[in-house]
Design a protein around this motif. Sequence first.
Motif, PDB file in Angstrom:
ATOM      1  N   ALA A  13      -7.492  15.210  37.760  1.00 37.18           N
ATOM      2  CA  ALA A  13      -6.767  15.511  38.989  1.00 37.18           C
ATOM      3  C   ALA A  13      -5.828  16.689  38.754  1.00 37.18           C
ATOM      4  O   ALA A  13      -5.166  16.782  37.713  1.00 37.18           O
ATOM      5  N   GLY A  14      -5.813  17.582  39.728  1.00 35.73           N
ATOM      6  CA  GLY A  14      -5.016  18.793  39.609  1.00 35.73           C
ATOM      7  C   GLY A  14      -5.776  19.973  39.053  1.00 35.73           C
ATOM      8  O   GLY A  14      -5.284  21.109  39.092  1.00 35.73           O
ATOM      9  N   GLY A  15      -6.959  19.710  38.547  1.00 36.61           N
ATOM     10  CA  GLY A  15      -7.768  20.766  37.957  1.00 36.61           C
ATOM     11  C   GLY A  15      -8.555  21.551  38.993  1.00 36.61           C
ATOM     12  O   GLY A  15      -8.434  21.325  40.204  1.00 36.61           O
ATOM     13  N   SER A  16      -9.376  22.470  38.491  1.00 37.31           N
ATOM     14  CA  SER A  16     -10.151  23.358  39.358  1.00 37.31           C
ATOM     15  C   SER A  16     -11.603  23.406  38.908  1.00 37.31           C
ATOM     16  O   SER A  16     -11.917  23.209  37.731  1.00 37.31           O
ATOM     17  N   ARG A  65      -6.701  24.446  49.658  1.00 40.64           N
ATOM     18  CA  ARG A  65      -7.082  24.157  48.268  1.00 40.64           C
ATOM     19  C   ARG A  65      -8.451  24.743  47.913  1.00 40.64           C
ATOM     20  O   ARG A  65      -8.667  25.118  46.758  1.00 40.64           O
ATOM     21  N   PHE A  66      -9.353  24.806  48.870  1.00 40.75           N
ATOM     22  CA  PHE A  66     -10.701  25.308  48.636  1.00 40.75           C
ATOM     23  C   PHE A  66     -10.866  26.682  49.290  1.00 40.75           C
ATOM     24  O   PHE A  66     -10.283  26.954  50.344  1.00 40.75           O
ATOM     25  N   THR A  67     -11.698  27.515  48.663  1.00 42.57           N
ATOM     26  CA  THR A  67     -12.011  28.823  49.221  1.00 42.57           C
ATOM     27  C   THR A  67     -13.507  29.070  49.126  1.00 42.57           C
ATOM     28  O   THR A  67     -14.093  28.976  48.039  1.00 42.57           O
ATOM     29  N   THR A  85      -8.406  16.308  43.699  1.00 46.65           N
ATOM     30  CA  THR A  85      -7.947  14.916  43.687  1.00 46.65           C
ATOM     31  C   THR A  85      -9.162  13.996  43.563  1.00 46.65           C
ATOM     32  O   THR A  85     -10.292  14.417  43.819  1.00 46.65           O
ATOM     33  N   PRO A  86      -8.930  12.739  43.187  1.00 51.48           N
ATOM     34  CA  PRO A  86     -10.077  11.816  43.108  1.00 51.48           C
ATOM     35  C   PRO A  86     -10.840  11.708  44.425  1.00 51.48           C
ATOM     36  O   PRO A  86     -12.050  11.435  44.430  1.00 51.48           O
ATOM     37  N   GLY A  87     -10.171  11.933  45.530  1.00 48.78           N
ATOM     38  CA  GLY A  87     -10.826  11.901  46.832  1.00 48.78           C
ATOM     39  C   GLY A  87     -11.838  13.008  47.033  1.00 48.78           C
ATOM     40  O   GLY A  87     -12.629  12.959  47.980  1.00 48.78           O
ATOM     41  N   ASP A  88     -11.800  14.011  46.173  1.00 47.52           N
ATOM     42  CA  ASP A  88     -12.768  15.102  46.266  1.00 47.52           C
ATOM     43  C   ASP A  88     -14.062  14.786  45.515  1.00 47.52           C
ATOM     44  O   ASP A  88     -15.016  15.570  45.574  1.00 47.52           O
TER      45      ASP A  88
END
Length: 120
Positions: A13-16, A65-67, A85-88
């Motif tokens: 979480a928090g990563g890319s 957050r997304f592009t 996030t885990p929701g992603d």
Amino acid sequence: VQLVESGGGSVQAGGSLRLSCVVGGVTSNIVCMGWFRQAPGKEREGVAWLFGAGATTYAHPVRGRFTISRDTAKNTLYLQMNNLTPGDSAMYYCAADRQLSACLTSKFGYWGQGTQVTVS
């Protein structure tokens, strides 16, 4: 038209992550492209769309957050995902169509096989 996604994986979480979608075959007149995702037990949902000369729009949960972007020389569509996030967590699919209406209805004619994103 063939779409091949890559770039998925596991991240904290928090990563890319950056997803890629290479578009092969007869790619002329592709005017609408998008990223979708589907988590287990949930319906597929749209994430981001790119259409026309490069206009973009995003689903509310990922906005900021997304592009979504594309490199026309490489016939590649991208999805840069930050602050995950885990929701992603989901299977992510790219889609393409020669009709602009696809970006309004999310009824795309061409789909990739998906790439898995897991956020813990």
